[in-house]
Scaffold this active site. Structure first.
Site, mmCIF file in Angstrom:
data_model
loop_
_atom_site.group_PDB
_atom_site.id
_atom_site.type_symbol
_atom_site.label_atom_id
_atom_site.label_comp_id
_atom_site.label_asym_id
_atom_site.label_seq_id
_atom_site.Cartn_x
_atom_site.Cartn_y
_atom_site.Cartn_z
ATOM 1 N N GLN A 1 0.838 -1.197 0.000
ATOM 2 C CA GLN A 1 0.000 0.000 0.000
ATOM 3 C C GLN A 1 0.871 1.243 0.000
ATOM 4 O OE1 GLN A 1 -2.969 0.409 3.111
ATOM 5 N NE2 GLN A 1 -3.225 2.582 2.653
ATOM 6 N N CYS B 1 -6.496 1.476 2.044
ATOM 7 C CA CYS B 1 -6.425 0.134 2.629
ATOM 8 C C CYS B 1 -7.677 -0.694 2.352
ATOM 9 C CB CYS B 1 -6.146 0.185 4.127
ATOM 10 S SG CYS B 1 -7.431 1.030 5.077
ATOM 11 N N HIS C 1 -7.934 0.717 9.792
ATOM 12 C CA HIS C 1 -7.169 0.049 8.741
ATOM 13 C C HIS C 1 -7.816 -1.286 8.373
ATOM 14 C CE1 HIS C 1 -3.674 -0.801 6.322
ATOM 15 N NE2 HIS C 1 -3.346 -1.859 7.029
ATOM 16 N N ASP D 1 -1.560 -7.493 4.567
ATOM 17 C CA ASP D 1 -1.649 -6.102 4.999
ATOM 18 C C ASP D 1 -0.635 -5.306 4.188
ATOM 19 O OD1 ASP D 1 -1.422 -3.651 6.230
ATOM 20 O OD2 ASP D 1 -1.308 -4.431 8.269
#
Length: 228
Positions: free
Chosen positions: A85, A91, A165, A180
């Protein structure tokens, strides 16, 4: 150079349908973590998204985890699709990409799907190259921003700091992965199966919650086969 920023995306499950994923599988809220409430979630489940607050405790844990895993590398399947990211507030979109990209064998797409096209074009890229490619993908950005503006509450401004998030959990090759885009690599959480995947992912979500017991801002979303 400043990172690009998008409008923050709420948990808007219509977003993937706007990107051309057919509604044969649907995102839906998980209303509780006890067995009775989990039994209400349509099965099979192929991905779980967790929305959680980024707190000081979490950031400290994240740093410690990264240091530990750099010293003890995990075995990550080459079949795992992972994207970094680099876009602020993206996100939610990154989480959806992770959920969909690692389940393409289950999911169906419209012929002109912007998401399917993105996945095909980035399939051989590194996580960093995928991030750069996403920065330039206008069709996904425009859909993200229109979904953000259609969320349940008034969309914050581009500059507003959002401390919630999204991350994704998927099953690739019988292993439970946490994906993630703020982390340098996928996190392996051990064995799982199609039958136990939701319960296994929820066990990891409980660890996130236990880390910040005063927090209530947790949302769990499951990608399930549409049973209607």
């Amino acid at each position: 150079m400043d990172c690009p920023r998008w409008l923050p995306l709420e948990s808007n499950p219509e977003f993937v349908n706007c990107l051309g994923m057919k509604p044969t599988w649907q995102f839906g809220d998980v209303y509780g973590l006890d067995p009775e409430l989990l039994s209400m979630v349509p099965r099979p489940v192929c991905a779980v998204l967790l929305l959680f607050p980024v707190t000081e405790k979490y950031e400290t844990f994240k740093q410690e985890e990264e240091e530990k895993l750099k010293g003890q590398p995990q075995e990550v399947s080459p079949g795992v699709y992972f994207i970094k990211q680099t876009i602020g507030n993206a996100c939610g979109t990154i989480g959806l990409i992770h959920a969909v990209a690692n389940n393409q064998a289950h999911l169906e797409f419209e012929t002109d799907s912007a998401l399917k096209k993105f996945l095909e074009q980035t399939s051989k890229m590194t996580p960093e190259e995928r991030a750069t490619f996403l920065e330039k993908d206008e069709s996904i950005r425009v859909t993200h921003e229109s979904s953000a503006q259609e969320g349940q509450t008034e969309a914050p401004s581009l500059d507003e700091k959002v401390n919630l998030h999204f991350i994704a959990f998927v099953n690739v090759g019988g292993q439970l992965y946490e994906l993630d885009g703020r982390k340098p690599f996928p996190i392996v959480h051990g064995k799982t199966s199609e039958d136990t995947f939701l319960e296994d992912a929820v066990e990891v979500c409980k660890i996130f919650m236990a880390r910040d017991p005063q927090e209530v801002r947790f949302t769990i979303i499951a990608l399930s086969k549409d049973s209607y």
